[in-house]
Design an enzyme around this catalytic site. Structure first.
Site, PDB file in Angstrom:
ATOM      1  N   LYS A   1      11.944 -10.593  24.799  1.00  0.00           N
ATOM      2  CA  LYS A   1      13.272 -11.181  24.749  1.00  0.00           C
ATOM      3  C   LYS A   1      13.985 -11.076  23.460  1.00  0.00           C
ATOM      4  CE  LYS A   1      14.762 -15.480  24.997  1.00  0.00           C
ATOM      5  NZ  LYS A   1      15.510 -15.980  23.860  1.00  0.00           N
ATOM      6  N   ASN A   2      13.269 -11.596  22.481  1.00  0.00           N
ATOM      7  CA  ASN A   2      13.674 -11.797  21.057  1.00  0.00           C
ATOM      8  C   ASN A   2      13.808 -10.488  20.568  1.00  0.00           C
ATOM      9  OD1 ASN A   2      14.543 -14.314  22.069  1.00  0.00           O
ATOM     10  ND2 ASN A   2      12.771 -15.393  20.869  1.00  0.00           N
TER      11      ASN A   2
ATOM     12  N   ARG B   1      23.312 -17.885  23.149  1.00  0.00           N
ATOM     13  CA  ARG B   1      23.399 -18.486  21.630  1.00  0.00           C
ATOM     14  C   ARG B   1      23.077 -17.250  20.627  1.00  0.00           C
ATOM     15  NH1 ARG B   1      25.457 -22.241  24.371  1.00  0.00           N
ATOM     16  NH2 ARG B   1      23.753 -23.292  25.585  1.00  0.00           N
TER      17      ARG B   1
ATOM     18  N   CYS C   1      24.331 -26.039  21.788  1.00  0.00           N
ATOM     19  CA  CYS C   1      22.897 -25.409  22.203  1.00  0.00           C
ATOM     20  C   CYS C   1      22.087 -26.472  22.547  1.00  0.00           C
ATOM     21  CB  CYS C   1      22.015 -24.702  21.157  1.00  0.00           C
ATOM     22  SG  CYS C   1      20.548 -24.051  21.455  1.00  0.00           S
TER      23      CYS C   1
ATOM     24  N   ARG D   1      22.911 -25.315  16.027  1.00  0.00           N
ATOM     25  CA  ARG D   1      22.442 -24.125  15.879  1.00  0.00           C
ATOM     26  C   ARG D   1      23.648 -23.301  15.074  1.00  0.00           C
ATOM     27  NH1 ARG D   1      19.155 -21.800  20.221  1.00  0.00           N
ATOM     28  NH2 ARG D   1      18.359 -19.905  19.089  1.00  0.00           N
TER      29      ARG D   1
ATOM     30  N   ILE E   1      25.447 -21.188  12.092  1.00  0.00           N
ATOM     31  CA  ILE E   1      25.170 -19.498  11.607  1.00  0.00           C
ATOM     32  C   ILE E   1      25.792 -19.421  10.307  1.00  0.00           C
ATOM     33  CG2 ILE E   1      25.436 -18.459  14.279  1.00  0.00           C
ATOM     34  CD1 ILE E   1      28.294 -17.938  13.514  1.00  0.00           C
TER      35      ILE E   1
ATOM     36  N   ASP F   1       8.581 -21.872  19.886  1.00  0.00           N
ATOM     37  CA  ASP F   1       8.742 -21.566  20.973  1.00  0.00           C
ATOM     38  C   ASP F   1       7.461 -21.782  22.030  1.00  0.00           C
ATOM     39  OD1 ASP F   1      11.457 -20.670  20.509  1.00  0.00           O
ATOM     40  OD2 ASP F   1      11.010 -18.545  20.410  1.00  0.00           O
TER      41      ASP F   1
ATOM     42  N   ARG G   1      16.345 -16.881  31.741  1.00  0.00           N
ATOM     43  CA  ARG G   1      16.985 -16.425  30.413  1.00  0.00           C
ATOM     44  C   ARG G   1      15.664 -15.749  29.739  1.00  0.00           C
ATOM     45  NH1 ARG G   1      18.071 -20.590  26.696  1.00  0.00           N
ATOM     46  NH2 ARG G   1      18.339 -18.842  25.334  1.00  0.00           N
TER      47      ARG G   1
HETATM   48  N1  EPU Z   1      19.649 -22.308  10.780  1.00  0.00           N
HETATM   49  C1  EPU Z   1      20.641 -22.866   9.825  1.00  0.00           C
HETATM   50  N2  EPU Z   1      21.469 -21.728   9.791  1.00  0.00           N
HETATM   51  C2  EPU Z   1      21.888 -20.725  10.238  1.00  0.00           C
HETATM   52  C3  EPU Z   1      20.676 -20.127  10.830  1.00  0.00           C
HETATM   53  C4  EPU Z   1      19.685 -21.067  11.152  1.00  0.00           C
HETATM   54  O1  EPU Z   1      20.600 -23.856   9.498  1.00  0.00           O
HETATM   55  O2  EPU Z   1      22.638 -19.749   9.781  1.00  0.00           O
HETATM   56  C5  EPU Z   1      18.598 -23.020  11.338  1.00  0.00           C
HETATM   57  C6  EPU Z   1      18.628 -23.480  12.690  1.00  0.00           C
HETATM   58  O3  EPU Z   1      19.375 -24.368  13.076  1.00  0.00           O
HETATM   59  C7  EPU Z   1      17.148 -23.736  13.081  1.00  0.00           C
HETATM   60  C8  EPU Z   1      16.446 -22.912  11.979  1.00  0.00           C
HETATM   61  O4  EPU Z   1      17.379 -22.562  11.005  1.00  0.00           O
HETATM   62  O5  EPU Z   1      16.892 -25.219  12.671  1.00  0.00           O
HETATM   63  C9  EPU Z   1      15.807 -21.704  12.586  1.00  0.00           C
HETATM   64  O6  EPU Z   1      16.375 -20.814  13.291  1.00  0.00           O
HETATM   65  P1  EPU Z   1      16.616 -19.225  13.270  1.00  0.00           P
HETATM   66  O7  EPU Z   1      17.847 -18.588  12.608  1.00  0.00           O
HETATM   67  O8  EPU Z   1      15.418 -18.688  12.590  1.00  0.00           O
HETATM   68  O9  EPU Z   1      16.508 -19.234  14.956  1.00  0.00           O
HETATM   69  P2  EPU Z   1      17.398 -18.098  15.626  1.00  0.00           P
HETATM   70  O10 EPU Z   1      17.685 -16.835  15.232  1.00  0.00           O
HETATM   71  O11 EPU Z   1      18.425 -18.995  16.313  1.00  0.00           O
HETATM   72  C10 EPU Z   1      15.338 -17.348  17.005  1.00  0.00           C
HETATM   73  C11 EPU Z   1      14.872 -17.287  18.318  1.00  0.00           C
HETATM   74  C12 EPU Z   1      14.395 -18.571  19.058  1.00  0.00           C
HETATM   75  C13 EPU Z   1      13.332 -19.111  18.347  1.00  0.00           C
HETATM   76  C14 EPU Z   1      14.037 -19.177  16.797  1.00  0.00           C
HETATM   77  C15 EPU Z   1      12.627 -19.611  15.750  1.00  0.00           C
HETATM   78  C16 EPU Z   1      16.179 -15.237  19.213  1.00  0.00           C
HETATM   79  C17 EPU Z   1      17.086 -14.676  20.177  1.00  0.00           C
HETATM   80  N3  EPU Z   1      16.108 -16.779  19.278  1.00  0.00           N
HETATM   81  O12 EPU Z   1      16.331 -18.035  17.200  1.00  0.00           O
HETATM   82  O13 EPU Z   1      14.050 -18.278  20.455  1.00  0.00           O
HETATM   83  O14 EPU Z   1      13.131 -20.298  18.606  1.00  0.00           O
HETATM   84  O15 EPU Z   1      14.114 -17.741  16.225  1.00  0.00           O
HETATM   85  O16 EPU Z   1      11.580 -18.727  15.988  1.00  0.00           O
HETATM   86  O17 EPU Z   1      15.479 -14.467  18.983  1.00  0.00           O
HETATM   87  C18 EPU Z   1      13.626 -18.828  22.583  1.00  0.00           C
HETATM   88  O18 EPU Z   1      13.265 -17.432  22.723  1.00  0.00           O
HETATM   89  O19 EPU Z   1      13.427 -19.672  23.461  1.00  0.00           O
HETATM   90  C19 EPU Z   1      14.267 -19.264  21.376  1.00  0.00           C
HETATM   91  C20 EPU Z   1      15.025 -20.462  21.176  1.00  0.00           C
END
Ligand code: EPU
Length: 417
Positions: free
Chosen positions: A22-23, A92, A116, A121, A123, A305, A397
């Protein structure tokens, strides 16, 4: 509303093929926007989040067509650079479309992806990187109006290795003049898969899998055929299922190199795990042992995860295991549901301590989020009697057919509508 019914107490025996990740598929679907021509994604999992991405692409004027497990996407006719608030809130990770739309159109109008279940979460890292590449971003009432008539490559330093920000910036940088270097980039295998996909479309990206990713922008990009990597979290889930229920399983297509921290923990617990070029086998015959503290961390650390499913596998272990969740604030929501099944777990902030119990009992439980829902299935396999799992939409999902896969692995699991 569908429910999953799992009757525990039966050792597993069987084999499944691991679905596409998925990711990995989600950022790749956003990346199709950069390619002119048809992209054929083989082994694409049919998931709720994939469906949401397809609807986003269609709302932008692109074509997408399923044929069995192949998804063909053609973004040539893209005629819009805005994503509706309803579509943005559905998933998300919809923010990942921002970098791709900006690179292709020079502007983008989207809303914030919304709250979330795992906690905030933000960006902010995505947006500051895009600003550094030359995007002007006006934030207004939850909407982001972005203009980037001319993206320009440069060095971007992430304050933390965010997976989503790394992907978003890789996509934007493909449309930027000159060279972009992303430092402190996330190193997850899904980032490597995105790089391979982009390069198969004609992009020039190097370094994925290390902390420094280099993108030489503005290469002409075309369609391609691609098979995305196997899902390492689905793999971890089924390994934990075998650890929980006992038995012997084979996960075809799974790659152990993607989940070394998870297999190390399961070996410590007493499982025998082997892998060859075709997949991973797991044999668990005795009661598990508690393991050394499990601390979630960015790759190559223990994946957040897989925290819930490993916790579920250890509920009946001998001894106590400490978990420390360091990625998301709100990732112990499955704990209350596991306690309903007889688990002994104490949570204090980011730490959870699981003390193994002799027996778990089937109960009516509710999925609180995707991986928490999968953890309930893992626990149910070791519980006496039947567990009814509600609110299974969360599981949809990320798992194409968890009940069917568990049945193929020898469990008594079914889904009722
Ligand atoms: N963060 C920030 N600012 C940002 C982006 C992230 O503070 O601009 C923080 C987040 O709040 C979090 C940490 O950084 O505390 C890590 O977030 P990251 O951006 O690495 O995660 P993501 O891209 O939102 C992806 C996966 C998640 C997985 C995380 C960590 C996808 C679609 N989602 O999320 O997958 O847990 O990386 O490995 O790739 C899941 O599949 O169940 C899932 C939640």
């Amino acid at each position: 509303m569908s429910q999953l019914l799992v009757r525990g107490g039966r050792a597993l025996a069987g084999e499944v093929t691991i679905q596409g990740a998925k990711n990995s598929v989600l950022p790749i679907l956003a990346a199709t926007i950069l390619a002119r021509g048809q992209v054929v994604l083989r082994g694409c999992p049919a998931l709720r989040d994939v469906d949401a991405s397809v609807r986003i692409l269609q709302s932008l004027g692109c074509e997408a067509r399923w044929e069995a497990d192949t998804l063909a996407v053609d973004t040539t006719a893209l005629n819009s650079c805005g994503i509706s608030d309803i579509l943005m809130r559905e998933m998300r990770s919809s923010a990942i479309f921002l970098g791709a739309i900006l690179a292709r159109c020079g502007r983008a109008d989207i809303s914030y992806p919304g709250g979330c279940e795992l906690g905030p979460r933000p960006i902010d890292l995505h947006l500051s990187g895009l600003r550094d590449l030359g995007t002007e971003i006006r934030e207004e009432g939850g909407f982001l109006h972005c203009t980037a008539p001319r993206l320009t490559g440069r060095e971007l330093v992430l304050s933390l290795p965010s997976v989503g920000a790394t992907e978003n910036l890789m996509l934007a940088a493909c449309g930027a003049e000159g060279v972009t270097v992303i430092s402190n980039a996330a190193r997850e295998p899904e980032i490597v898969d995105l790089q391979e996909f982009l390069n198969a479309c004609g992009a020039d990206v190097a370094g994925a899998g290390t902390s420094s990713v280099t993108i030489r922008g503005r290469r002409p990009m075309h369609g391609c055929e691609y098979r995305c990597m196997p899902d390492r979290i689905v793999t971890a889930t089924y390994l934990c299922a075998a650890a929980s229920a006992g038995g012997e399983i084979f996960l075809r297509g799974a790659r152990e190199c993607h989940l070394a921290t998870v297999t190390a923990a399961l070996r410590q617990a007493g499982c025998t795990i082997d892998s060859d070029g075709t997949g991973i086998s797991c044999l668990c015959r005795q009661r598990l042992r508690a393991v050394r503290p499990v601390r979630t961390a960015p790759y190559p650390g223990f994946p957040t995860d897989a925290q819930a499913v490993l916790m579920a596998a250890l509920l009946r272990s001998r001894g106590a295991t400490v978990f420390e969740e360091n990625i998301f604030e709100n990732r112990y929501r499955h704990v209350d549901e596991l306690i309903r099944m007889g688990a002994e777990i104490r949570v204090a902030g980011r730490v959870a301590v699981v003390t193994g119990v002799e027996t778990l009992s089937g109960a009516a439980v509710r999925c609180t989020d995707l991986r928490g829902g999968a953890a309930l299935c893992v626990a149910a396999l070791a519980a006496e009697g039947e567990t009814r799992i509600f609110e299974t939409g969360h599981i949809d999902r990320g798992y194409q057919d968890i009940a069917g896969d568990l049945r193929a692995l020898g469990a008594a699991a079914s889904r009722t509508e």
